[in-house]
Design a protein around this motif. Sequence first.
Motif, PDB file in Angstrom:
ATOM      1  N   LEU A 281      35.723 -11.288 -31.526  1.00 38.74           N
ATOM      2  CA  LEU A 281      36.234 -10.505 -32.651  1.00 38.74           C
ATOM      3  C   LEU A 281      35.116  -9.834 -33.447  1.00 38.74           C
ATOM      4  O   LEU A 281      35.379  -8.906 -34.218  1.00 38.74           O
ATOM      5  CB  LEU A 281      37.051 -11.402 -33.580  1.00 38.74           C
ATOM      6  CG  LEU A 281      38.342 -12.015 -32.998  1.00 38.74           C
ATOM      7  CD1 LEU A 281      38.934 -13.002 -33.990  1.00 38.74           C
ATOM      8  CD2 LEU A 281      39.349 -10.929 -32.667  1.00 38.74           C
ATOM      9  N   MET A 282      33.895 -10.275 -33.293  1.00 41.90           N
ATOM     10  CA  MET A 282      32.792  -9.760 -34.095  1.00 41.90           C
ATOM     11  C   MET A 282      32.253  -8.423 -33.583  1.00 41.90           C
ATOM     12  O   MET A 282      31.528  -7.737 -34.302  1.00 41.90           O
ATOM     13  CB  MET A 282      31.658 -10.792 -34.133  1.00 41.90           C
ATOM     14  CG  MET A 282      32.055 -12.129 -34.716  1.00 41.90           C
ATOM     15  SD  MET A 282      30.720 -13.346 -34.659  1.00 41.90           S
ATOM     16  CE  MET A 282      29.489 -12.539 -35.682  1.00 41.90           C
ATOM     17  N   PHE A 283      32.600  -8.044 -32.364  1.00 41.96           N
ATOM     18  CA  PHE A 283      32.073  -6.823 -31.779  1.00 41.96           C
ATOM     19  C   PHE A 283      33.227  -5.867 -31.481  1.00 41.96           C
ATOM     20  O   PHE A 283      34.290  -6.288 -31.005  1.00 41.96           O
ATOM     21  CB  PHE A 283      31.295  -7.134 -30.494  1.00 41.96           C
ATOM     22  CG  PHE A 283      30.219  -8.181 -30.680  1.00 41.96           C
ATOM     23  CD1 PHE A 283      28.986  -7.832 -31.196  1.00 41.96           C
ATOM     24  CD2 PHE A 283      30.461  -9.503 -30.352  1.00 41.96           C
ATOM     25  CE1 PHE A 283      27.992  -8.785 -31.372  1.00 41.96           C
ATOM     26  CE2 PHE A 283      29.485 -10.466 -30.521  1.00 41.96           C
ATOM     27  CZ  PHE A 283      28.242 -10.100 -31.038  1.00 41.96           C
ATOM     28  N   GLU A 284      33.007  -4.603 -31.746  1.00 38.54           N
ATOM     29  CA  GLU A 284      34.063  -3.614 -31.562  1.00 38.54           C
ATOM     30  C   GLU A 284      34.454  -3.456 -30.098  1.00 38.54           C
ATOM     31  O   GLU A 284      35.607  -3.181 -29.776  1.00 38.54           O
ATOM     32  CB  GLU A 284      33.599  -2.266 -32.114  1.00 38.54           C
ATOM     33  CG  GLU A 284      33.417  -2.243 -33.624  1.00 38.54           C
ATOM     34  CD  GLU A 284      33.037  -0.868 -34.131  1.00 38.54           C
ATOM     35  OE1 GLU A 284      32.934   0.048 -33.283  1.00 38.54           O
ATOM     36  OE2 GLU A 284      32.846  -0.717 -35.343  1.00 38.54           O
TER      37      GLU A 284
ATOM     38  N   PHE B 114      44.176 -12.402 -27.278  1.00 35.03           N
ATOM     39  CA  PHE B 114      44.297 -13.844 -27.065  1.00 35.03           C
ATOM     40  C   PHE B 114      44.718 -14.583 -28.327  1.00 35.03           C
ATOM     41  O   PHE B 114      45.383 -15.626 -28.242  1.00 35.03           O
ATOM     42  CB  PHE B 114      42.954 -14.417 -26.583  1.00 35.03           C
ATOM     43  CG  PHE B 114      42.607 -14.057 -25.178  1.00 35.03           C
ATOM     44  CD1 PHE B 114      42.953 -14.891 -24.134  1.00 35.03           C
ATOM     45  CD2 PHE B 114      41.937 -12.880 -24.902  1.00 35.03           C
ATOM     46  CE1 PHE B 114      42.620 -14.569 -22.828  1.00 35.03           C
ATOM     47  CE2 PHE B 114      41.600 -12.548 -23.604  1.00 35.03           C
ATOM     48  CZ  PHE B 114      41.947 -13.385 -22.556  1.00 35.03           C
ATOM     49  N   ILE B 115      44.357 -14.068 -29.484  1.00 35.70           N
ATOM     50  CA  ILE B 115      44.501 -14.835 -30.721  1.00 35.70           C
ATOM     51  C   ILE B 115      45.791 -14.509 -31.462  1.00 35.70           C
ATOM     52  O   ILE B 115      46.492 -15.410 -31.918  1.00 35.70           O
ATOM     53  CB  ILE B 115      43.276 -14.589 -31.628  1.00 35.70           C
ATOM     54  CG1 ILE B 115      41.996 -15.039 -30.903  1.00 35.70           C
ATOM     55  CG2 ILE B 115      43.415 -15.323 -32.949  1.00 35.70           C
ATOM     56  CD1 ILE B 115      40.730 -14.625 -31.578  1.00 35.70           C
ATOM     57  N   THR B 116      46.103 -13.231 -31.599  1.00 32.25           N
ATOM     58  CA  THR B 116      47.256 -12.824 -32.395  1.00 32.25           C
ATOM     59  C   THR B 116      48.473 -12.571 -31.509  1.00 32.25           C
ATOM     60  O   THR B 116      48.350 -12.365 -30.294  1.00 32.25           O
ATOM     61  CB  THR B 116      46.947 -11.551 -33.194  1.00 32.25           C
ATOM     62  OG1 THR B 116      46.628 -10.489 -32.277  1.00 32.25           O
ATOM     63  CG2 THR B 116      45.786 -11.775 -34.139  1.00 32.25           C
ATOM     64  N   VAL B 117      49.643 -12.572 -32.138  1.00 31.57           N
ATOM     65  CA  VAL B 117      50.894 -12.316 -31.433  1.00 31.57           C
ATOM     66  C   VAL B 117      51.016 -10.819 -31.163  1.00 31.57           C
ATOM     67  O   VAL B 117      50.794  -9.994 -32.061  1.00 31.57           O
ATOM     68  CB  VAL B 117      52.084 -12.834 -32.261  1.00 31.57           C
ATOM     69  CG1 VAL B 117      53.394 -12.563 -31.551  1.00 31.57           C
ATOM     70  CG2 VAL B 117      51.925 -14.323 -32.523  1.00 31.57           C
TER      71      VAL B 117
ATOM     72  N   VAL C 236      33.962 -18.686 -27.586  1.00 27.76           N
ATOM     73  CA  VAL C 236      33.581 -17.401 -26.989  1.00 27.76           C
ATOM     74  C   VAL C 236      34.652 -16.346 -27.276  1.00 27.76           C
ATOM     75  O   VAL C 236      34.335 -15.181 -27.592  1.00 27.76           O
ATOM     76  CB  VAL C 236      33.352 -17.573 -25.468  1.00 27.76           C
ATOM     77  CG1 VAL C 236      33.205 -16.215 -24.796  1.00 27.76           C
ATOM     78  CG2 VAL C 236      32.132 -18.427 -25.210  1.00 27.76           C
ATOM     79  N   ILE C 237      35.922 -16.736 -27.188  1.00 25.20           N
ATOM     80  CA  ILE C 237      37.004 -15.797 -27.484  1.00 25.20           C
ATOM     81  C   ILE C 237      36.981 -15.397 -28.952  1.00 25.20           C
ATOM     82  O   ILE C 237      37.161 -14.219 -29.308  1.00 25.20           O
ATOM     83  CB  ILE C 237      38.361 -16.419 -27.099  1.00 25.20           C
ATOM     84  CG1 ILE C 237      38.420 -16.656 -25.588  1.00 25.20           C
ATOM     85  CG2 ILE C 237      39.511 -15.519 -27.532  1.00 25.20           C
ATOM     86  CD1 ILE C 237      39.659 -17.399 -25.130  1.00 25.20           C
TER      87      ILE C 237
ATOM     88  N   SER D  34      36.389 -26.242 -26.029  1.00 28.05           N
ATOM     89  CA  SER D  34      36.074 -25.657 -27.340  1.00 28.05           C
ATOM     90  C   SER D  34      35.034 -24.549 -27.230  1.00 28.05           C
ATOM     91  O   SER D  34      35.066 -23.575 -27.989  1.00 28.05           O
ATOM     92  CB  SER D  34      35.574 -26.753 -28.285  1.00 28.05           C
ATOM     93  OG  SER D  34      34.391 -27.349 -27.784  1.00 28.05           O
ATOM     94  N   CYS D  35      34.129 -24.663 -26.280  1.00 26.15           N
ATOM     95  CA  CYS D  35      33.157 -23.584 -26.055  1.00 26.15           C
ATOM     96  C   CYS D  35      33.855 -22.307 -25.583  1.00 26.15           C
ATOM     97  O   CYS D  35      33.503 -21.201 -26.022  1.00 26.15           O
ATOM     98  CB  CYS D  35      32.116 -24.026 -25.033  1.00 26.15           C
ATOM     99  SG  CYS D  35      30.995 -25.318 -25.627  1.00 26.15           S
TER     100      CYS D  35
END
Length: 374
Positions: free
Chosen positions: A37-40, A49-52, A32-33, A27-28
């Motif tokens: 998303l918070m930084f450009e 990693f997250i979206t298709v 981290v992944i 989960s850590c």
Amino acid sequence: MGFRKKSKSPPVLSHEFVLQNHADMVSCVAMVILLGLMFEVTAKFAIMFITVQYNVTQTLDTDAEDKPEPVNYYRYGPKDMATVFFYLLIAIILHALIQEYILDKINRRLHLSKTKHSKFNESGQLATFYSFSFVWGCSILTNEEFVTNPTFLWEGYPHIHMAFQVKFFYICQIAYWLHALPELYFQKVRKEDIPRQLYYICLYIFHITGAYVLNLHRLGLVLLVPHYLVELLFHASRLFYFSDENKQKGFTLWALLFVITRLLTLTVSVLTFGFGLSRTDNQGFSLAEGNFNVLTVRMTCLSAICLTQAWMMWKFINFQLKKWREQSQIQASKKKAVSPKSRASKKDSRGGSVNGVMKPDDKTSPRARKSKAS
């Protein structure tokens, strides 16, 4: 197992430490992944990693005077491995949550043996996954109209474009079965159970990935949904059996549906590879176009499916024979337990005794014996 509270914590990065806290560690990594998303600077890498990935926009031609509406489709590519990795981490976390907060609590109430305990955990995890995948697969088949039009399985091949739900379904399927490999270590699966579980895990990865890469996702969906229904019924029946050994009716229904599903799988596969794809206009082999419609690939795919179905039927027949032998042995032991009592009752009736007390013969009376003795 993750999320457990232990009074004595093992040394950091030891064997027991990893087993107890693997879900927290995973989960850590997932957090981290997500924080990326918070930084450009890192957002373009984290979103991979997250979206298709591999979005393709097409316009549908309509007869109406309105402007054609754009429709989003997806293709597959190397970046899908990053997406699979992220959802593999999510699968490990969900696996630990289900184990900790549902299955372990039920196990404490049932007081199962070690063998039944491991099988109960396996069936509990798989029943949850199969039920979710079956409902999701049915919704996709209903929306995409794969079932109503069987020719849709091969018409327009190669099917390089997928709807979002279809691609995300395959990403989650591959991620789940890949996560099952490290779970053999995390869950301390017994050595004698590892080969059996490795067989079906590798078969799932091989077939699902093959359907995804060869652009046979329509056929894969049609074959997976009924197969998941049968497997769901088997593991649900096994869960009920562990709670009460008299509940065995579910296995009878499972055996019937198992054979029907194997015949359905073979029929649809032969129809698709033997008649459908072999008669389409787009014949050839091209990696760039995603076209694998050649005789060698078709025969390899059909042979792999037929061999898998034959292997499953062989395991099914052996399972039924083993179950029949166990039942016959139980019945024979019951007959042996009853037979000594019946023999003892027969001896008592022949010897003229009732409840262990000898009865005198009807012909001679006590008075006659006294007179003879005098």
